[in-house]
Scaffold this active site. Structure first.
Site, PDB file in Angstrom:
ATOM      1  N   TRP A  39       0.669 -31.974 -11.898  1.00 27.66           N
ATOM      2  CA  TRP A  39      -0.680 -32.549 -11.968  1.00 27.66           C
ATOM      3  C   TRP A  39      -1.615 -31.413 -11.164  1.00 27.66           C
ATOM      4  O   TRP A  39      -2.800 -31.594 -11.663  1.00 27.66           O
ATOM      5  CB  TRP A  39      -1.002 -33.882 -11.275  1.00 27.66           C
ATOM      6  CG  TRP A  39      -0.873 -33.993  -9.702  1.00 27.66           C
ATOM      7  CD1 TRP A  39       0.213 -33.589  -9.129  1.00 27.66           C
ATOM      8  CD2 TRP A  39      -1.754 -34.646  -8.897  1.00 27.66           C
ATOM      9  NE1 TRP A  39      -0.106 -33.777  -7.723  1.00 27.66           N
ATOM     10  CE2 TRP A  39      -1.147 -34.393  -7.559  1.00 27.66           C
ATOM     11  CE3 TRP A  39      -2.914 -35.237  -9.018  1.00 27.66           C
ATOM     12  CZ2 TRP A  39      -1.778 -34.884  -6.384  1.00 27.66           C
ATOM     13  CZ3 TRP A  39      -3.665 -35.760  -7.749  1.00 27.66           C
ATOM     14  CH2 TRP A  39      -2.815 -35.741  -6.640  1.00 27.66           C
ATOM     15  N   ASP A  40      -1.122 -30.510 -10.460  1.00 24.14           N
ATOM     16  CA  ASP A  40      -1.880 -29.423  -9.963  1.00 24.14           C
ATOM     17  C   ASP A  40      -2.967 -28.967 -10.991  1.00 24.14           C
ATOM     18  O   ASP A  40      -3.910 -28.443 -10.333  1.00 24.14           O
ATOM     19  CB  ASP A  40      -0.824 -28.539  -9.246  1.00 24.14           C
ATOM     20  CG  ASP A  40       0.068 -28.897  -8.242  1.00 24.14           C
ATOM     21  OD1 ASP A  40       0.579 -30.200  -8.552  1.00 24.14           O
ATOM     22  OD2 ASP A  40       0.437 -28.227  -7.584  1.00 24.14           O
TER      23      ASP A  40
ATOM     24  N   GLU B 209       3.002 -39.033  -1.577  1.00 20.25           N
ATOM     25  CA  GLU B 209       4.293 -39.304  -1.716  1.00 20.25           C
ATOM     26  C   GLU B 209       5.338 -39.880  -0.597  1.00 20.25           C
ATOM     27  O   GLU B 209       6.396 -40.293  -0.669  1.00 20.25           O
ATOM     28  CB  GLU B 209       5.010 -38.142  -2.417  1.00 20.25           C
ATOM     29  CG  GLU B 209       4.203 -37.732  -3.658  1.00 20.25           C
ATOM     30  CD  GLU B 209       4.690 -36.453  -4.116  1.00 20.25           C
ATOM     31  OE1 GLU B 209       4.663 -35.227  -3.116  1.00 20.25           O
ATOM     32  OE2 GLU B 209       4.923 -35.964  -5.321  1.00 20.25           O
TER      33      GLU B 209
ATOM     34  N   LYS C 239       0.904 -38.171   3.501  1.00 21.79           N
ATOM     35  CA  LYS C 239       1.315 -36.949   3.357  1.00 21.79           C
ATOM     36  C   LYS C 239       0.063 -35.873   2.805  1.00 21.79           C
ATOM     37  O   LYS C 239      -0.106 -34.761   3.251  1.00 21.79           O
ATOM     38  CB  LYS C 239       2.265 -36.703   1.901  1.00 21.79           C
ATOM     39  CG  LYS C 239       2.637 -35.349   1.739  1.00 21.79           C
ATOM     40  CD  LYS C 239       3.894 -35.391   0.703  1.00 21.79           C
ATOM     41  CE  LYS C 239       4.422 -33.883   0.294  1.00 21.79           C
ATOM     42  NZ  LYS C 239       4.995 -33.867  -0.997  1.00 21.79           N
ATOM     43  N   GLN C 240      -0.768 -36.627   2.048  1.00 21.39           N
ATOM     44  CA  GLN C 240      -2.014 -35.768   1.518  1.00 21.39           C
ATOM     45  C   GLN C 240      -3.115 -36.614   1.232  1.00 21.39           C
ATOM     46  O   GLN C 240      -3.061 -37.831   1.008  1.00 21.39           O
ATOM     47  CB  GLN C 240      -1.604 -34.658   0.303  1.00 21.39           C
ATOM     48  CG  GLN C 240      -1.299 -35.764  -0.764  1.00 21.39           C
ATOM     49  CD  GLN C 240      -0.289 -34.884  -1.683  1.00 21.39           C
ATOM     50  OE1 GLN C 240       0.727 -34.965  -1.682  1.00 21.39           O
ATOM     51  NE2 GLN C 240      -1.039 -34.205  -2.617  1.00 21.39           N
TER      52      GLN C 240
END
Lengths: 768, 768
Positions: B326-327, B468, B582-583
């Site tokens: 998806w980046d 994630e 995580k992000q």
């Protein structure tokens, strides 16, 4: 012989398992099969039903009462303990007919003096707060014997200490020890007295949490000395009244002889066996194992209280937090239903009394209705922790979902209540709260369910079925079937109440504001997804996606184990990503809904799941036995029956995980042994008011016979390889329908009915 | 200076990171920043876009072509390699303006002979299959120099070897090396030639998978020698035609001079910078880091192919299976949309070409529509494995749910296509398959969703959001928002087609049998549950139950780490049971839907989630920078901007997990740097056809200026602390609306618009 469990010699490695194996109890208290000289180090415990305590953030667990049987003999200064002293012989016996424990040890003291010490004890079935023992001793040479007997308050605790503020006292020859629990400040009070004619003087020793009397006896060689000891345990809010209860109990007890007490106790046990004994001809080993299983159920059955149920490890200690699991309804209740419906009533009433706890749990998770505790204690709040297992590789607590996702527990509770109603024909439990429980459980499932628009069906997502190695799965076949059953019985219950108890019905619907939800339940029931057998293989997938998991055989899986205590389920467990299951899951469903599936389907699934089952739970074997009987696999059924019936005799189950003791008795397996015999081999099955019998005896059994209670009537049933007969008790008040194979008969009181069977396959053709 | 990346000296520890840092490429090939004497041991790689291979059951990954730049110098019998020989100096330079790599090394050979070797290379932007280099050498003393240059077929592979059946040949001064991939039997053919006037004779050495020419040069002290080398790489089905392509390319190449080739190459790069350069005044470090980030995007952009997209590690090797995540849509596409819409078109067309793979994945999991691959390669089938991580404690593969549960990938694909349409106004992508992708993604979400009857809403269950570390959660706010967006754009797309392209509409609806599903999408959109800010705290819960997780701070969590490589997510991960993420997850949603939330909500959530974010992904920092800009936290925005913009310069990201190399370039972070600058600091935001500017420059920046393309028109924008100006290119064909703060202006071609800003808070009051 087939009533006596005997063990000769002494093996220190067996102390723990013998504690379970030789247990005695009366449903209010369990007393482990330990010896008088043992302490908490040997896991001595007098475990109380229904009283729990929590210390800090440790697990909440039941109380072990101070040990009123503690007794030490010191001969000429030498302590006589099997743990340290020399001995010539030792044997111990459990008589399961009258629930008495005996030990006899001949110690070798100095200068060849042989000291013969024996004792007998029982936990009274007449007075549920009373334990009695008679102790004898005799020396082969004159000696000075110091006898120290009293109450040991230093008790075995897993997550304790639970008792504090000990108060010890002696009054009029009665020793009293009271202490208070940490959390609820309940007083536990033990009173003890001895009856010893000719006892010469005594001293009292109080040592912190213990109190003993000491008496010095100048023993004459060859003369027998004996005394009787009573101790009573009570607990409650008020120290004084609790202490008085125990005191009064022992003071009254001493007015009668030990023999009188024993006789009264035995009368209760005779009645129990009359109602529940199963006689097997041709297989002594199976006969004893089955009776022993039934014994285990009797010692933990709550005969007088509907506020307690049976914990997963009975009253054998604090393991599993002394908590009540689904084990009770699904594995033990059938035994009580068929033999002592009044005990079954207590068990189901326990769920009614804990309904508010179940409501709190549902609310905690954002649902409506009643979500029963996976591990239920006194209040019905869930004692199960979120991190219930320790990872052996990192020593970190491991997040498990026993508590969060085993929603079938609410179905099990509803199932139990409905079973009680079906078996007894007694509506009172429904009116007295049972209907409320059933409706609230059904409402919980509705609120838990999701509708899959794209497939036009209701689904049960993110659940854990009986196979706990696979957590958080979708549409576990067993769970969906049980949920469907709950919806169905909720609708039946509502209708029954509406017709037969209209006022109670109106009041309940209004109280629960249940009007709309009745419609919802109907809609959900008709649209609920039920995983079906694959058209080709007949296999019912255990849950969505199970068949995509690695299909490894059990031996290979076990070869991957790096640490013998590693948990096979959980986030990274070895079984989690494979088709290996912990215990009967689909196969349990096939048992519970045996009429719903063809023999072909049952056979295919039994054969498919059996080699993939690890039997990591003691709840598994009996189910494989039951379905094996059902499909005519008698040899397999027998093997699994023996596994479940001998579990507490062999003591071969896992005893420790890391440093945590997880042993104890296995009442669900005990109940499973009874089920495997009666519901399996005899093939008894109540279906819409008709008692079906479909026998399939193991080859070596020439016959089995037993009593059953159905709808308030008593029957005796005998099954042999060639004939099945039923006798309706002459004292019965109404007729009951029976079906053997395809032949159905209505038996009036005093009627008999025999059916000759030809061929080996149970339930086959009928003759005569 | 601000175009040159220079490094002096040689540090063997930096070989791997310099391979990434000094990379050159043209979107079809990436050539790592390694030296001519390096081999696969130093991770030399010429990574090809769009060709993948799989060996056995190992991971499928891209092909590294045989290395046509391999060159060895041997002076008087002594090999001149930085890895083994003595040297006086070494420096290497990457010129990001024209994408050329230079190295210069002065070796110290025997008897004080200083050998000065330098080279320059570029991967041609004119001919995408061509790489050219010019190599010079000079000695301080007379000597015999053996020059060996050719093609090294022994390539670096993570899960190879992928190339087999090597055939090496020499014809008319051209070296040819062909090999065939393991899985798809694709031929990779490399041709190489050198132009070296005055070269004296040559020998050919073939050694298994390599072919070299050898030439012995009698060097005169002080005389410069040089040669030019071209090599071409092609791949395809037919060995002969592929070999011919490469041969023809180098034969044609040698007809022009190196300088001519370089000039043509530079022309392409000049155009790229013209369209995309961002000039920053007042901050040299930020200027270079941002340009370098843009450079990284240019070297991997598929300028001519719509069959490939940009892998998560660009073309810097085989890490992450060379897969497209998806980046691309969420972190890189904005840069291309604003600067080179034709590249953006290729990127979104890639999703159209891989639709069938997405359909296969949906079907595999039992859904309808298109479920795009989490890790997408040539076919769109998912390259992500179910056991994608190894447990460091047991060395066992760990089941992860990246592949199964990150459903937002389908929303990301649809979002990308719609963004392209919004930015360009170009319907063709929709008609050419984009609409089909969008409808199929929306249909997938409908089929994935569940309706919660009890709450009358659609929910998205069992998903993994951007964070994630928390797999398989319910109602991840980000995912639900993206799903809602997909439904919305699906309905808009259908309506747009119906009105503007009625035939295409009818054909598509008929082909997909989508009639009913259009109604379903509408129903689902209006009933879809969107987690809302808490009324008191304004916090949006990341997913159902997030707020019940342990609220541990990041330092404490890190102190629990037992093994530095342990994975924090997964079944038993340390972060899994805590609120550590995580992000950026909720915060990413706040960026994507910035108009939907108040500043108060954005501020509360940024402040809440920021300290709980581990930034275990390189996709995280830029999002925190963007939202920090949006809420006026300029210092925070600058810090996070610098983290994302320097990621490939510092090389400080994790390089290895266990023995597995996971390093490489970080194109998403590079794209994030551009977003943080243009969408963050300049505050550019297209909203319903109006370009909004809401600048909030970092304190040290006196100004920034850049070009953008919107709906086919070009604009130059300058922002300073006091003024924002926009200039519409005189060559534009239509007017475009802009809004600065509350002031809106329609700019016709050639128009300018300046707005004076008072105060420091970007987007505050306007003056003039």
């Amino acid at each position: 012989m087939s009533w006596m469990l005997e063990e000769q010699g002494f093996n220190p490695d067996k102390i723990t398992t013998n504690g379970n194996k030789f247990i005695i109890g009366n449903g209010a208290m369990g007393y482990r099969g330990t010896l008088e000289e043992y302490t908490k180090e040997q896991l001595t415990a007098c475990t109380l039903a229904g009283l729990y305590d929590k210390v800090g953030d440790r697990w909440r667990e039941p109380i072990n009462a101070p040990n009123g049987l503690s007794t030490r003999f010191v001969c000429d200064g030498e302590p006589l303990s099997l743990l340290s002293a020399a001995y010539e012989s030792h044997d111990q016996t459990l008589n399961i007919r009258n629930a008495t424990f005996r030990r006899r040890t001949i110690f070798k003291a100095a200068e060849g003096n042989l000291i013969d010490i024996s004792s007998q004890r029982f936990v009274s079935m007449e007075h549920l707060d009373l334990i009695a023992t008679r102790i004898e001793f005799k020396c082969s040479k004159d000696c000075e014997m110091l006898v120290q007997t009293g109450i040991d308050g230093e008790v075995w605790d897993i997550n304790g200490p639970h008792l504090e503020s000990f108060v010890a006292d002696e009054r009029d020859g009665v020793l009293e020890l009271s202490a208070v629990t940490h959390e609820l400040k309940q007083t536990v009070s033990v009173a003890e007295t001895i009856v010893w004619e000719g006892m010469t003087g005594q001293g009292i020793i109080k040592d912190g949490a213990s109190i003993y009397r000491t008496s010095l006896v100048y023993c004459k060689a060859g003369t027998s000395y004996s005394f009787v000891k009573y101790f009573a345990v009570n607990f409650g809010d008020h120290r004084e009244s609790v202490a008085k209860k125990s005191l009064t109990r022992v003071l009254e007890a001493r007015l009668d002889s030990y023999e009188t007490h024993l006789l009264r106790h035995e009368t209760h046990w005779e009645r129990k066996w009359e109602l529940s004994d199963v006689r097997i001809e041709g297989d002594e080993e199976a006969q004893f194992a089955l009776r022993y299983s039934i014994y285990q159920l009797h010692v933990i059955a709550p005969t007088l209280s509907e506020k307690v149920s049976i914990p997963a490890r009975g009253l054998s200690g604090q393991v599993y937090k002394g908590a009540v699991f689904w084990d009770t309804e699904m594995f033990m209740l059938p035994f009580f239903l068929h033999s002592q419906p009044e005990v079954a009533r207590n068990l189901v009433m326990y769920r009614i009394h804990t309904l508010d706890g179940a409501r709190r749990k549902a609310e905690e998770y954002g649902y409506r209705g009643a979500y029963y505790a996976w591990e239920s204690q006194d209040t019905g709040d869930d004692a199960c922790t979120l991190f219930n297992i320790t990872d052996v590789f990192t020593n970190r607590p491991m997040r498990t979902y026993f508590r969060d996702k085993q929603i079938h527990i609410s179905a099990d509770a509803a199932h139990g209540i409905w079973q009680y109603h079906e078996f007894t024909g007694d509506d009172s439990v429904l009116v007295d709260g049972g209907a409320e429980v059933i409706l609230e459980c059904a409402r919980f499932f509705y609120s838990y369910s999701y509708y899959k628009e794209d497939k036009r069906r209701f689904e049960m997502l993110d659940v854990t079925g009986p196979d706990e190695y696979h957590e958080r799965v979708n549409n576990n076949a067993f769970t969906n079937a049980l949920v469907g059953q709950t919806l169905d019985i909720a609708l039946q219950t509502a209708e029954l109440l509406r017709v037969k108890h209209p006022e109670a019905y109106e009041a309940l619907i209004a109280k629960l504001d249940f009007g709309n939800d009745l419609d919802n339940l109907g809609k959900m029931l008709s649209g609920l997804y039920m995983p079906q057998p694959d058209p080709l293989t007949k296999i019912i997938e255990q849950f969505d996606g199970y068949s995509k998991l690695e299909d490894v055989d059990l031996a290979t899986l076990k070869s991957r184990i790096l640490n013998k205590n590693e948990y096979l389920g959980g986030g990274n467990g070895l079984a989690t990503t494979t088709r290996i299951l912990k215990q009967a899951d689909v196969v349990l469903m096939l048992h519970l809904f045996k009429g719903r599936y063809s023999r072909e389907v049952k056979k295919a699934n039994w054969e498919y799941y059996e080699p993939r089952t690890e039997h990591g739970s003691s709840l598994s074997s009996c189910i494989y036995a039951l379905v094996a009987s059902d499909i005519g696999y008698a040899d397999w059924a027998y093997e699994y029956f023996m596994r479940t019936a001998t579990i507490d005799l062999t003591g071969e189950s896992k005893q420790y995980v890391g440093t945590l003791y997880i042993g104890g008795t296995h009442p669900a397996a005990n109940g499973g042994a009874w089920m495997a015999a009666i519901l399996g081999f005899a093939g008894l099955h109540l279906d819409q008011g008709v008692v079906n019998l479909n026998p399939s005896l193991p080859g070596r059994w020439s016959s089995m016979s037993f009593a059953v209670q159905v709808r308030g009537q008593s029957f005796r049933i005998s099954v042999s390889g060639t004939e099945t007969s039923i006798l309706s008790n002459a004292g019965n008040s109404s007729a009951q329908a029976f079906r053997i194979g395809s032949e159905e008969r209505m038996l009036k009181p005093g009627d008999g009915f025999s059916c000759r069977i030809s061929g080996n396959e149970g339930g086959g053709e009928l003759a005569g």
